[in-house]
Design a protein around this motif. Structure first.
Motif, PDB file in Angstrom:
ATOM      1  N   PRO A   1       0.990  -1.295  -0.127  1.00  0.00           N
ATOM      2  CA  PRO A   1       0.105  -0.040   0.030  1.00  0.00           C
ATOM      3  C   PRO A   1       0.921   1.193   0.014  1.00  0.00           C
ATOM      4  O   PRO A   1       1.788   1.312   0.605  1.00  0.00           O
ATOM      5  CB  PRO A   1      -0.739  -0.154   1.250  1.00  0.00           C
ATOM      6  N   VAL A   2       0.412   2.167  -0.815  1.00  0.00           N
ATOM      7  CA  VAL A   2       1.410   3.277  -1.041  1.00  0.00           C
ATOM      8  C   VAL A   2       0.401   4.447  -0.437  1.00  0.00           C
ATOM      9  O   VAL A   2      -0.552   4.825  -1.318  1.00  0.00           O
ATOM     10  CB  VAL A   2       1.909   3.514  -2.440  1.00  0.00           C
ATOM     11  N   ILE A   3       0.733   5.369   0.699  1.00  0.00           N
ATOM     12  CA  ILE A   3      -0.168   6.403   1.128  1.00  0.00           C
ATOM     13  C   ILE A   3       0.360   7.589   0.126  1.00  0.00           C
ATOM     14  O   ILE A   3       1.501   7.975   0.404  1.00  0.00           O
ATOM     15  CB  ILE A   3      -0.165   6.453   2.381  1.00  0.00           C
ATOM     16  N   VAL A   4      -0.283   7.995  -0.832  1.00  0.00           N
ATOM     17  CA  VAL A   4       0.010   8.943  -2.033  1.00  0.00           C
ATOM     18  C   VAL A   4       0.386  10.395  -1.093  1.00  0.00           C
ATOM     19  O   VAL A   4       1.393  11.028  -1.494  1.00  0.00           O
ATOM     20  CB  VAL A   4      -0.829   8.850  -3.168  1.00  0.00           C
ATOM     21  N   SER A   5      -0.613  10.758  -0.368  1.00  0.00           N
ATOM     22  CA  SER A   5      -0.381  12.227   0.325  1.00  0.00           C
ATOM     23  C   SER A   5       0.983  12.052   0.986  1.00  0.00           C
ATOM     24  O   SER A   5       1.613  13.028   0.989  1.00  0.00           O
ATOM     25  CB  SER A   5      -1.481  12.373   1.405  1.00  0.00           C
ATOM     26  N   HIS A   6       1.285  11.033   1.622  1.00  0.00           N
ATOM     27  CA  HIS A   6       2.849  11.002   2.373  1.00  0.00           C
ATOM     28  C   HIS A   6       3.915  11.203   1.237  1.00  0.00           C
ATOM     29  O   HIS A   6       4.580  11.830   1.470  1.00  0.00           O
ATOM     30  CB  HIS A   6       2.942   9.662   3.176  1.00  0.00           C
ATOM     31  N   LEU A   7       3.759  10.453   0.207  1.00  0.00           N
ATOM     32  CA  LEU A   7       4.535  10.319  -0.798  1.00  0.00           C
ATOM     33  C   LEU A   7       4.890  11.903  -1.452  1.00  0.00           C
ATOM     34  O   LEU A   7       5.982  12.186  -1.534  1.00  0.00           O
ATOM     35  CB  LEU A   7       4.077   9.313  -1.833  1.00  0.00           C
ATOM     36  N   ILE A   8       3.594  12.425  -1.629  1.00  0.00           N
ATOM     37  CA  ILE A   8       3.699  13.843  -2.262  1.00  0.00           C
ATOM     38  C   ILE A   8       4.470  14.684  -1.181  1.00  0.00           C
ATOM     39  O   ILE A   8       5.411  15.448  -1.725  1.00  0.00           O
ATOM     40  CB  ILE A   8       2.421  14.122  -2.755  1.00  0.00           C
ATOM     41  N   ASN A   9       4.014  14.577   0.060  1.00  0.00           N
ATOM     42  CA  ASN A   9       4.705  15.455   1.142  1.00  0.00           C
ATOM     43  C   ASN A   9       6.139  15.159   1.190  1.00  0.00           C
ATOM     44  O   ASN A   9       6.957  16.142   1.109  1.00  0.00           O
ATOM     45  CB  ASN A   9       4.114  15.151   2.432  1.00  0.00           C
ATOM     46  N   THR A  10       6.480  14.021   1.058  1.00  0.00           N
ATOM     47  CA  THR A  10       8.110  13.493   1.204  1.00  0.00           C
ATOM     48  C   THR A  10       8.793  14.349  -0.149  1.00  0.00           C
ATOM     49  O   THR A  10       9.826  14.893   0.061  1.00  0.00           O
ATOM     50  CB  THR A  10       8.349  12.163   1.006  1.00  0.00           C
ATOM     51  N   ILE A  11       8.462  14.311  -1.302  1.00  0.00           N
ATOM     52  CA  ILE A  11       8.876  14.577  -2.812  1.00  0.00           C
ATOM     53  C   ILE A  11       8.853  16.202  -2.550  1.00  0.00           C
ATOM     54  O   ILE A  11       9.810  16.886  -2.973  1.00  0.00           O
ATOM     55  CB  ILE A  11       8.211  14.272  -3.927  1.00  0.00           C
ATOM     56  N   VAL A  12       7.941  16.780  -2.179  1.00  0.00           N
ATOM     57  CA  VAL A  12       7.588  18.250  -1.979  1.00  0.00           C
ATOM     58  C   VAL A  12       8.602  18.964  -1.115  1.00  0.00           C
ATOM     59  O   VAL A  12       9.454  19.897  -1.248  1.00  0.00           O
ATOM     60  CB  VAL A  12       6.234  18.523  -1.667  1.00  0.00           C
ATOM     61  N   GLU A  13       8.690  18.173   0.064  1.00  0.00           N
ATOM     62  CA  GLU A  13       9.979  18.433   1.108  1.00  0.00           C
ATOM     63  C   GLU A  13      11.372  18.437   0.613  1.00  0.00           C
ATOM     64  O   GLU A  13      12.084  19.760   0.697  1.00  0.00           O
ATOM     65  CB  GLU A  13       9.827  17.751   2.456  1.00  0.00           C
ATOM     66  N   ALA A  14      11.415  17.405  -0.155  1.00  0.00           N
ATOM     67  CA  ALA A  14      12.936  17.079  -0.695  1.00  0.00           C
ATOM     68  C   ALA A  14      13.103  18.330  -1.812  1.00  0.00           C
ATOM     69  O   ALA A  14      14.274  18.724  -1.939  1.00  0.00           O
ATOM     70  CB  ALA A  14      13.236  15.817  -1.060  1.00  0.00           C
ATOM     71  N   LEU A  15      12.120  18.757  -2.427  1.00  0.00           N
ATOM     72  CA  LEU A  15      12.378  19.493  -3.683  1.00  0.00           C
ATOM     73  C   LEU A  15      12.113  21.093  -3.001  1.00  0.00           C
ATOM     74  O   LEU A  15      12.331  21.771  -3.955  1.00  0.00           O
ATOM     75  CB  LEU A  15      11.675  19.282  -4.641  1.00  0.00           C
ATOM     76  N   GLN A  16      11.941  21.430  -1.879  1.00  0.00           N
ATOM     77  CA  GLN A  16      11.582  22.415  -1.479  1.00  0.00           C
ATOM     78  C   GLN A  16      12.746  23.670  -1.716  1.00  0.00           C
ATOM     79  O   GLN A  16      12.497  24.748  -2.276  1.00  0.00           O
ATOM     80  CB  GLN A  16      11.223  22.875   0.128  1.00  0.00           C
TER      81      GLN A  16
END
Ligand code: ADP
Length: 441
Positions: A278-293
């Motif tokens: 199971p992939v919690i997409v909201s968590h995944l997007i937050n991680t990506i956005v944080e890394a790219l901030q």
């Protein structure tokens, strides 16, 4: 007609005249008229018998009206026979041509029953004509993808080139590509082709790229290490600083390309992950956005998120991370300073969609179809300047394919782009993150 009519009148008049000599003019005329009518009726019924049974010559008087009809029918008959001969020789030629094809051609009706097959169907699919006449195609070729292909009525309106690949029922070393096209209202044509060689060549090509990338990895790491040491060295003369900095940035770029190529080879050469997590997409997007901030801050972009955190996916988390991250990185990179980046995650009953939206450079329509090809770039310099490898969207496409999902791109030059990843309903997990985590455990 006129001639027959006047002959008829003439004969009756003559009979009347002869009869008048004997004192019975009207009786003689009547008998003659009845005799002529009888003659005509006989000729007509003989003609109709001949139509049914052409071997028996009809009993008709030459030059008469019925004889004219007989001649016309005779000519038409001859023409029909010639046309029939031409058509059947055309059909024979067509069948010979189809029979000579190296592909297997099988015609099936609306009940999926075989109505014809060419000789090569025996070699490729084990279908023998006429032995298998009337047998259901799916009873002979038992494969779930073929079942789906034949059920999918939409194939006739969508891309007809799409097909499925199966292992040959006769030889498991052989891969057969199967396509189905609408042939007439109730008949479908199945075209099966041996694609083993093509697959082998693709495999060799993909192995070669993977091997070269792998072989380059170690020397590149060593090279980068030395370049870094030399760049950091205080004793390095001033004139070497610039070339060393360039060597450093180019070796970083090469390493990124090698890493992306290896990742693509891995995606191509490994089977779809069977057990999806199971992939919690909201968590995944937050991680990506944080890394790219930091990158976003550097370009002073504004980020807008619209995420439905009750929708999760089943899939390979690292693969999806890499795909989504590539899309957001591109949006940041191809949007001039001070732009707007949007990420939307939502679902309806049929599918879930991830949109990555920007109001950046946009892409001209003629590039859109080719963007997911390896190393295809709209503007090579701009891509390189931003550290692009030209492989990001190829990776996105592969990852999505492995999740039965697809990529759609909408873009207008100078206005911006929208990259949409569409996931089928079967891949969705509904409920909040807690529930999804509970399912996982
Ligand atoms: P790259 O590493 O060059 O970005 P990609 O495969 O990720 O390679 O993208 C291919 C090309 O598609 C890019 O070179 C760029 O021209 C174009 N592209 C991708 N994303 C965008 C975007 N958001 N806006 C405009 N162009 C884009």
């Amino acid at each position: 007609m006129d001639r027959d009519f006047w002959l008829f009148i003439g004969l009756i008049a003559l009979a009347g005249l002869v009869g008048w000599n004997f004192g019975y003019p009207s009786e003689a005329a009547l008998v003659t008229a009845i005799a002529i009518l009888g003659w005509h009726t006989k000729a007509l019924s003989s003609l109709s018998r001949w139509i049914i049974q052409p071997s028996r010559k009809p009993f008709v008087r030459e030059h008469g009206q019925i004889y004219g009809i007989y001649r016309q029918l005779l000519r038409k008959n001859k023409q029909n026979k010639q046309r029939k001969r031409r058509l059947s020789s055309l059909i024979n030629e067509f069948r010979n041509a189809v029979s000579a094809l190296p592909d297997s051609i099988v015609l099936i009706n609306q009940h999926r029953k075989i109505v014809w097959a060419n000789p090569n169907s025996r070699k490729l699919l084990g279908i023998e004509w006429p032995l298998d006449n009337g047998v259901r195609f799916t009873d002979l070729i038992r494969d779930i993808d073929v079942e789906k292909l034949l059920k999918d009525e939409a194939r006739f309106t969508q891309d007809q080139q799409q097909g499925v690949e199966i292992k040959s029922p006769l030889n498991h070393e052989q891969t057969i590509s199967i396509k189905c096209v609408n042939y007439s209202d109730n008949t479908h044509m199945i075209i099966a082709r041996d694609v083993s060689r093509l697959i082998k060549v693709n495999q060799i090509h993909s192995d070669f790229v993977a091997n070269v990338s792998h072989e380059l990895k170690t020397p590149l790491t060593v090279l980068r290490g030395y370049v870094e040491i030399l760049s950091d060295s205080k004793d390095m003369p001033e004139r070497f600083q610039k070339p060393l900095a360039q060597m450093n940035s180019q070796s970083v770029r090469m390493q990124l390309i090698v890493n992306d190529l290896l990742y693509l080879a891995k995606l191509e050469n490994t089977d779809k992950p069977a057990l999806h997590e199971p992939v919690i997409v909201s968590h995944l997007i937050n991680t990506i956005v944080e890394a790219l901030q930091p990158l976003m801050d550097e370009k002073e972009h504004r980020l807008e998120l619209d995420i439905d955190d009750s929708i999760a996916l089943t899939g390979a988390s690292t693969e999806l991370h890499s795909a989504f991250s590539n899309l957001v990185t591109n949006a940041i990179h191809y949007t001039p300073k001070g732009g707007k980046i949007g990420v939307v995650w939502r679902a309806n009953k049929d599918q879930a969609q991830l949109h990555v939206i920007d109001n950046g450079l946009g892409i001209a329509p003629h590039h859109l179809n080719r963007l997911t090809q390896r190393f295809y770039r709209v503007d090579t310099d701009r891509s390189r300047d931003g550290g692009g490898t030209g492989l990001g969207l190829a990776i996105v496409k592969h990852v999505l394919q492995r999740h039965d999902a697809s990529l759609r791109i909408e873009s207008t030059e100078s206005e911006g782009s929208r990259f949409i990843c569409e996931f089928p309903a079967e891949k969705l997990l509904r409920g909040g993150a807690d529930k999804v985590i509970a399912i996982a455990n």
